[in-house]
Design an enzyme around this catalytic site. Structure first.
Site, PDB file in Angstrom:
ATOM      1  N   ASP A  12      -1.640  33.720  35.695  1.00 55.36           N
ATOM      2  CA  ASP A  12      -2.416  34.009  36.905  1.00 55.36           C
ATOM      3  C   ASP A  12      -2.690  35.517  36.936  1.00 55.36           C
ATOM      4  O   ASP A  12      -2.437  36.214  35.938  1.00 55.36           O
ATOM      5  CB  ASP A  12      -1.700  33.490  38.164  1.00 55.36           C
ATOM      6  CG  ASP A  12      -0.452  34.301  38.507  1.00 55.36           C
ATOM      7  OD1 ASP A  12      -0.042  35.167  37.702  1.00 55.36           O
ATOM      8  OD2 ASP A  12       0.128  34.050  39.585  1.00 55.36           O
ATOM      9  N   HIS A  13      -3.171  36.015  38.059  1.00 56.00           N
ATOM     10  CA  HIS A  13      -3.474  37.446  38.150  1.00 56.00           C
ATOM     11  C   HIS A  13      -2.213  38.298  37.960  1.00 56.00           C
ATOM     12  O   HIS A  13      -2.294  39.418  37.464  1.00 56.00           O
ATOM     13  CB  HIS A  13      -4.150  37.764  39.486  1.00 56.00           C
ATOM     14  CG  HIS A  13      -3.376  37.292  40.670  1.00 56.00           C
ATOM     15  ND1 HIS A  13      -3.253  35.954  41.005  1.00 56.00           N
ATOM     16  CD2 HIS A  13      -2.646  37.973  41.602  1.00 56.00           C
ATOM     17  CE1 HIS A  13      -2.511  35.836  42.093  1.00 56.00           C
ATOM     18  NE2 HIS A  13      -2.119  37.038  42.462  1.00 56.00           N
ATOM     19  N   CYS A  69       3.288  34.584  35.022  1.00 57.21           N
ATOM     20  CA  CYS A  69       2.806  34.968  36.352  1.00 57.21           C
ATOM     21  C   CYS A  69       3.527  36.259  36.729  1.00 57.21           C
ATOM     22  O   CYS A  69       3.975  36.987  35.834  1.00 57.21           O
ATOM     23  CB  CYS A  69       2.984  33.843  37.371  1.00 57.21           C
ATOM     24  SG  CYS A  69       4.678  33.302  37.665  1.00 57.21           S
ATOM     25  N   GLY A  70       3.646  36.550  38.002  1.00 59.09           N
ATOM     26  CA  GLY A  70       4.297  37.796  38.376  1.00 59.09           C
ATOM     27  C   GLY A  70       5.779  37.782  38.032  1.00 59.09           C
ATOM     28  O   GLY A  70       6.307  38.722  37.449  1.00 59.09           O
ATOM     29  N   THR A  71       6.431  36.698  38.400  1.00 57.28           N
ATOM     30  CA  THR A  71       7.873  36.556  38.152  1.00 57.28           C
ATOM     31  C   THR A  71       8.215  35.520  37.090  1.00 57.28           C
ATOM     32  O   THR A  71       9.351  35.492  36.613  1.00 57.28           O
ATOM     33  CB  THR A  71       8.588  36.106  39.438  1.00 57.28           C
ATOM     34  OG1 THR A  71       8.022  34.842  39.824  1.00 57.28           O
ATOM     35  CG2 THR A  71       8.425  37.120  40.554  1.00 57.28           C
ATOM     36  N   HIS A 102      19.293  24.671  22.709  1.00 54.99           N
ATOM     37  CA  HIS A 102      20.172  23.807  23.507  1.00 54.99           C
ATOM     38  C   HIS A 102      19.431  22.886  24.467  1.00 54.99           C
ATOM     39  O   HIS A 102      19.891  21.777  24.738  1.00 54.99           O
ATOM     40  CB  HIS A 102      21.162  24.657  24.308  1.00 54.99           C
ATOM     41  CG  HIS A 102      22.196  25.315  23.448  1.00 54.99           C
ATOM     42  ND1 HIS A 102      23.266  26.003  23.966  1.00 54.99           N
ATOM     43  CD2 HIS A 102      22.316  25.390  22.092  1.00 54.99           C
ATOM     44  CE1 HIS A 102      24.018  26.475  22.975  1.00 54.99           C
ATOM     45  NE2 HIS A 102      23.459  26.124  21.831  1.00 54.99           N
ATOM     46  N   ASN A 103      18.335  23.367  25.039  1.00 54.84           N
ATOM     47  CA  ASN A 103      17.631  22.580  26.069  1.00 54.84           C
ATOM     48  C   ASN A 103      16.381  21.898  25.530  1.00 54.84           C
ATOM     49  O   ASN A 103      15.722  21.165  26.264  1.00 54.84           O
ATOM     50  CB  ASN A 103      17.220  23.465  27.256  1.00 54.84           C
ATOM     51  CG  ASN A 103      18.316  24.372  27.762  1.00 54.84           C
ATOM     52  OD1 ASN A 103      18.139  25.580  27.858  1.00 54.84           O
ATOM     53  ND2 ASN A 103      19.467  23.811  28.082  1.00 54.84           N
ATOM     54  N   ARG A 113       5.696  41.128  35.978  1.00 58.70           N
ATOM     55  CA  ARG A 113       6.177  42.168  36.893  1.00 58.70           C
ATOM     56  C   ARG A 113       7.687  42.365  36.754  1.00 58.70           C
ATOM     57  O   ARG A 113       8.282  43.140  37.499  1.00 58.70           O
ATOM     58  CB  ARG A 113       5.837  41.786  38.341  1.00 58.70           C
ATOM     59  CG  ARG A 113       4.346  41.715  38.610  1.00 58.70           C
ATOM     60  CD  ARG A 113       4.051  41.160  40.001  1.00 58.70           C
ATOM     61  NE  ARG A 113       2.614  41.034  40.215  1.00 58.70           N
ATOM     62  CZ  ARG A 113       2.072  40.284  41.162  1.00 58.70           C
ATOM     63  NH1 ARG A 113       2.850  39.588  41.990  1.00 58.70           N
ATOM     64  NH2 ARG A 113       0.757  40.210  41.296  1.00 58.70           N
ATOM     65  N   ARG A 136      25.230  17.222  20.475  1.00 56.72           N
ATOM     66  CA  ARG A 136      25.684  17.106  21.872  1.00 56.72           C
ATOM     67  C   ARG A 136      24.603  17.568  22.849  1.00 56.72           C
ATOM     68  O   ARG A 136      24.536  17.081  23.988  1.00 56.72           O
ATOM     69  CB  ARG A 136      26.979  17.892  22.078  1.00 56.72           C
ATOM     70  CG  ARG A 136      26.841  19.387  21.977  1.00 56.72           C
ATOM     71  CD  ARG A 136      28.205  20.083  22.034  1.00 56.72           C
ATOM     72  NE  ARG A 136      28.111  21.522  22.155  1.00 56.72           N
ATOM     73  CZ  ARG A 136      27.826  22.353  21.153  1.00 56.72           C
ATOM     74  NH1 ARG A 136      27.597  21.875  19.947  1.00 56.72           N
ATOM     75  NH2 ARG A 136      27.775  23.660  21.345  1.00 56.72           N
ATOM     76  N   HIS A 137      23.758  18.453  22.392  1.00 54.28           N
ATOM     77  CA  HIS A 137      22.687  18.934  23.276  1.00 54.28           C
ATOM     78  C   HIS A 137      21.650  17.834  23.521  1.00 54.28           C
ATOM     79  O   HIS A 137      21.049  17.768  24.588  1.00 54.28           O
ATOM     80  CB  HIS A 137      22.026  20.176  22.682  1.00 54.28           C
ATOM     81  CG  HIS A 137      22.989  21.297  22.461  1.00 54.28           C
ATOM     82  ND1 HIS A 137      23.641  21.919  23.496  1.00 54.28           N
ATOM     83  CD2 HIS A 137      23.452  21.871  21.316  1.00 54.28           C
ATOM     84  CE1 HIS A 137      24.453  22.844  23.012  1.00 54.28           C
ATOM     85  NE2 HIS A 137      24.362  22.838  21.687  1.00 54.28           N
ATOM     86  N   ARG A 140      22.635  15.731  26.401  1.00 50.43           N
ATOM     87  CA  ARG A 140      22.406  16.395  27.697  1.00 50.43           C
ATOM     88  C   ARG A 140      20.919  16.376  28.052  1.00 50.43           C
ATOM     89  O   ARG A 140      20.555  16.140  29.217  1.00 50.43           O
ATOM     90  CB  ARG A 140      22.929  17.833  27.635  1.00 50.43           C
ATOM     91  CG  ARG A 140      24.440  17.868  27.474  1.00 50.43           C
ATOM     92  CD  ARG A 140      24.948  19.193  26.970  1.00 50.43           C
ATOM     93  NE  ARG A 140      26.390  19.110  26.704  1.00 50.43           N
ATOM     94  CZ  ARG A 140      27.058  20.010  25.998  1.00 50.43           C
ATOM     95  NH1 ARG A 140      26.448  21.059  25.481  1.00 50.43           N
ATOM     96  NH2 ARG A 140      28.355  19.867  25.805  1.00 50.43           N
TER      97      ARG A 140
HETATM   98  C1  RB5 Z   1       1.261  36.226  42.728  1.00 47.78           C
HETATM   99  O1  RB5 Z   1       1.243  37.240  43.665  1.00 47.78           O
HETATM  100  C2  RB5 Z   1       2.690  35.780  42.443  1.00 47.78           C
HETATM  101  O2  RB5 Z   1       3.217  35.149  43.557  1.00 47.78           O
HETATM  102  C3  RB5 Z   1       2.728  34.905  41.227  1.00 47.78           C
HETATM  103  O3  RB5 Z   1       2.209  35.579  40.140  1.00 47.78           O
HETATM  104  C4  RB5 Z   1       4.102  34.448  40.802  1.00 47.78           C
HETATM  105  O4  RB5 Z   1       4.982  35.515  40.691  1.00 47.78           O
HETATM  106  C5  RB5 Z   1       4.692  33.323  41.547  1.00 47.78           C
HETATM  107  O5  RB5 Z   1       5.798  32.866  41.268  1.00 47.78           O
END
Ligand code: RB5
Length: 151
Positions: A12-13, A69-71, A102-103, A113, A136-137, A140
């Site tokens: 995303d942005h 994305c941002g996070t 493992h997953n 960010r 074993r994984h 799970r």
């Molecule tokens: C956008 O502002 C932000 O919320 C998005 O990129 C993301 O971090 C959401 O989880």
């Protein structure tokens, strides 16, 4: 059959600043990138781009998806709603490696960010260069699939 050299990508942005570097890195490694957007830095909704990228993994059009994305959190929340997706939101390469081993994660999410570009590319490599260990994984992961099937 899954195309092992195709990677679905979406951002995303909040993740757009890293897109060019990630796509170039994947292509330099011989991968084909299936680009689900965003195509500009304009504000957009991460669920709208995450979903089709993940569906490409489930259908076998792409081996994995990389979502930024941002996070990384919003992307991973969306991805893990889709049957057959195991998405991991990571911020360092050890976790990116272990989530493959493992997953059997098939989607890597991270936040532009949260981490820098060098770490992002390290994580991409760690994710792509490690195989699921099974054993074993696998038991799970089968339990995750059972939970998914119960809805
Ligand atoms: C956008 O502002 C932000 O919320 C998005 O990129 C993301 O971090 C959401 O989880």
């Amino acid at each position: 059959m899954t195309d092992n050299k195709t990677i679905a990508f979406a951002c995303d942005h909040g993740g757009f600043s890293m897109k060019a570097a990630i796509v170039a890195h994947l292509e330099s490694r011989g991968y084909t990138v299936r680009d689900f957007g965003a195509y500009t830095a304009e504000r957009c909704e991460y669920p709208s781009v995450a979903e089709p990228a993940c569906r490409a993994v489930v259908s076998g059009e792409a081996r994995f998806a990389i979502l930024v994305c941002g996070t990384g959190i919003g992307m991973s929340l969306v991805a893990n709603k889709i049957h057959g997706i195991r998405a991991a939101c990571c911020s360092e390469s050890y976790s990116a490696k272990l989530t493959r081993m493992h997953n059997d994660a098939n989607v890597l999410c991270f936040g532009a960010r949260v981490i820098g570009e060098a770490t992002a590319l390290e994580m991409v490599d760690a994710f792509l260069d490690h195989e699921f260990e099974g054993g074993r994984h696998a038991e799970r992961v089968a339990k995750i699939t059972e939970i998914e099937a119960r809805g």
